[in-house]
Every structure is written in structure tokens, then in C-alpha cells.
Scaffold this active site. Sequence first.
Site, PDB file in Angstrom:
ATOM      1  CE1 TYR A   1      -3.776   2.437   0.879  1.00  0.00           C
ATOM      2  CE2 TYR A   1      -2.020   3.538   2.110  1.00  0.00           C
ATOM      3  CZ  TYR A   1      -3.283   3.555   1.533  1.00  0.00           C
ATOM      4  OH  TYR A   1      -4.040   4.688   1.603  1.00  0.00           O
TER       5      TYR A   1
ATOM      6  CD  GLU B   1      -5.953   4.459  -1.446  1.00  0.00           C
ATOM      7  OE1 GLU B   1      -6.056   4.475  -0.214  1.00  0.00           O
ATOM      8  OE2 GLU B   1      -6.910   4.203  -2.196  1.00  0.00           O
TER       9      GLU B   1
END
Length: 397
Positions: free
Chosen positions: A119, A207
Amino acid sequence: MNIHEYQAKAVIKEFGAPVSRGKAIFSAAEAEAAARELGGPLWVVKSQIHAGGRGKGKFKEASAGEKGGVRLAKSVEEVKQFAEQMLGATLVTIQTGEAGKQVNRLYIEDGSDIDKEFYLSMLVDRATGRVAFVVSTEGGMDIEQVAHDTPEKIVTFAVDPATGVMPHHGRQLAQALGLVGDLAKQADKLASVLYKAFVEKDMAMLEVNPLIITKDGHLKCLDAKVSFDDNALYRHADVVALRDITEEDSKEIEASKYDLAYIALDGTIGCMVNGAGLAMATLDIIKLYGEEPANFLDVGGGATEEKVTAAFKIITSDPNVKGILVNIFGGIMKCDVIARGVIAAVKAVGLQVPLVVRLEGTNVELGKQILRESGLNVIPADDLDDAAQKIVKAVKG
Ligand code: ADP
Ligand code: MG
């Protein structure tokens, strides 16, 4: 302003970020052609909506099949079949709410052989005034769970705007992800590339989830979500061109035409307030008395009668609204302007629901008088507490 995954990938690719080849399409025929062009042997058919959680999402229509909004395909025929099923269908994910979002475009992408999913995100950390990286080895579709259960697995570091990304930031990124050797070098490059993209394009959030290592040892941005700082859009015509208004709330689009800070919410009490702080306090106190606000709305300090009228129309266009609370503390904003705006709007669109008005500050007496003499069925309130109780009572009946 938000954009689609495929657009976000094109933006970061310009700066040198590693992404897969792919093509955005609007029809099954285009999907087939894109699949042939990409060549396979593995393709991914990805719903393009402004919401995350697509992989685990479910379509409302049975005809769209059992699989989620991101599907692996092993043949050109399968790509075409998925496109036929998904286009026009409504995808419900953890971020769309129950209503879901209609899928009008798909991204057909090269399938990757995934070794690991990480992530990575970047955002403006207002506390430090810096762009912060947030990274974790536990990427993929369960990141919310990781943040909840094992927050220590999430590593954060910020970049000083005076220096920009330095080699030690690259090392921090590599270390956080447990990367060494060539992969650490790739992480170093990725940190500077993404930082450059973030700053030059005035992003508010970026993101990449997942950031992967492929089986042949390459870092790749497999998903990308970007939102831009609205206040900087004036200097990015190329970004504005990416806007897809079919993804936005029609009330918010209307509000943006009048430069109103409006955000649609799920509740029943429409709110018109001046000042963001007072608007938030108003939402809080509505909840305190047991109801839910239908929107956030800050009409601003210098609102005109026309702007107030537009705001009132937007609030009443929401079918969930069962009552309206106008809460104005007049400083620069004058109470009589609000009163005239409310009356003009009610004349234009009618008033089907209870309306509580709390006015205080500049020209308050004049404002109250205008409302009294209008003959409108307005419930006057003296302060915020009184106003909230009155509107909640009126709505509950
Ligand atoms: P969302 O976050 O909306 O669920 P993603 O783009 O992250 O959508 O896709 C969900 C999952 O699908 C990813 O975590 C990854 O495992 C897989 N996936 C996405 N794109 C690809 C791709 N190009 N090749 C292989 N797998 C992919
Ligand atoms: Mg994702």
C-alpha cells in the site's frame, strides 16, 4: 476534484511511474479490440467509477454475473463477455453507498503476475504542512482492516517542501516495504517520481493500492486514485479536462456553479449556514438532538441574494429533505440578504417542509421583520440550540 483510475495512471506515467499498458473503453466492441491490441495472455477488466473497493464490489443486476468490479480474463472472448455484463450495470462497493454507481466505462489492462501487494498513498499533512507518504507491506483490498487491527504495520514519513524528496526518503520507503537491492533502487525512483507528480499537479491525495512487485522483480502501480486540490485547478487546464461530471452529485455540480461550499449527505435536515465552522457545529447539534443532516453548506461571507436563492433551491431539490434549518450569524453577511434570498427561493420553488430560521448579527432586526412580513410559514429561533431542537421536533412531528 476526482478522476478515474486510468486517467490517474496516465498522469503519473507522464512523470515516469511504472504502470501497465491499458485502454479505456465505452463498449463491448471496443473492449474486444483493446484486448486484441494488448495481446494477453491475461487481461483485467476494471470498472471505472469514482469509488474504491471495486474488486470486492457487487453488481445489482444478476445479468452482470457474480464476479466483482475488477475481473481477470483469460481470453479475448472473456474480456468481451465481461464488458457486455458490466457496462451499464450498477456497481455497489463499500464506498458507493447502497445506491451504487453505474459503470459507463471500463479499463482493459494487461494482467500482471503478482508476487506481493503493498500500500502506498500520499497526502497533504496539514499538521506539519508537508506532503506525507503512508505505506504498508500489507496492501491490497483489506487495507482498512490493517489500519484498524494492526496500525503499527502502517509507516508514515513526510517530505520537507524546502528540500523535496531526498535519497533518505527513498531509503525510508524501501525499508518500510522491506525492499533491498534493485527493488530498493526502484522504490527510491518511485518516491521522487510520485512526489514530483503530486506537487506539480497540485494533488490533494494520491493512492496506489496495490503497489506490487511482479514475479519478474518490478515495482508497479496496479491501481491509482488521485484527487486534486480544487483551489489550484485554475492553473491546470489539462486536469480540468479530465473531469467526469456524470460521476458527481448533481446538487454539488449545481452548487459549484454558484461557488457554494456544498456537500451532499444522507440525512433529512437541509442546512444553510454561513461559515464552515458554524456549519459543522450545526451538523453536530442536529445529530445531538437525534436527526441527521442532509448536507453541509457554507454560503460564505459575501453571498448575494441570488446565491442564497440558488442554495435554497439545491437544498429543496433533495427528496430526502424533511425540514430545513437556516442558521446565519451575520458578520459580513447581512441577515436581511439571507431573509430576501429565502423568500425569493420559496416563491420560486415553494416550501413543502418545515423551515426554521435562526438569524443573529448584522441587520438582524431587519431580517426578522422581512421574514415576519413575508407571510411565510417560518419558525423563528433564538439561538443554535433552540433552532436545532425546533427543526428536529418539526421533522419528527
Ligand atoms: P479496487 O481497489 O477498487 O478494488 P484495484 O485496481 O485495486 O481495485 O483491483 C483490485 C485487485 O485486483 C488488486 O488488489 C489486484 O489484486 C487485482 N488487479 C488489479 N489490476 C490488476 C492487473 N492489472 N493485473 C493483475 N491483477 C490486478
Ligand atoms: Mg485498489
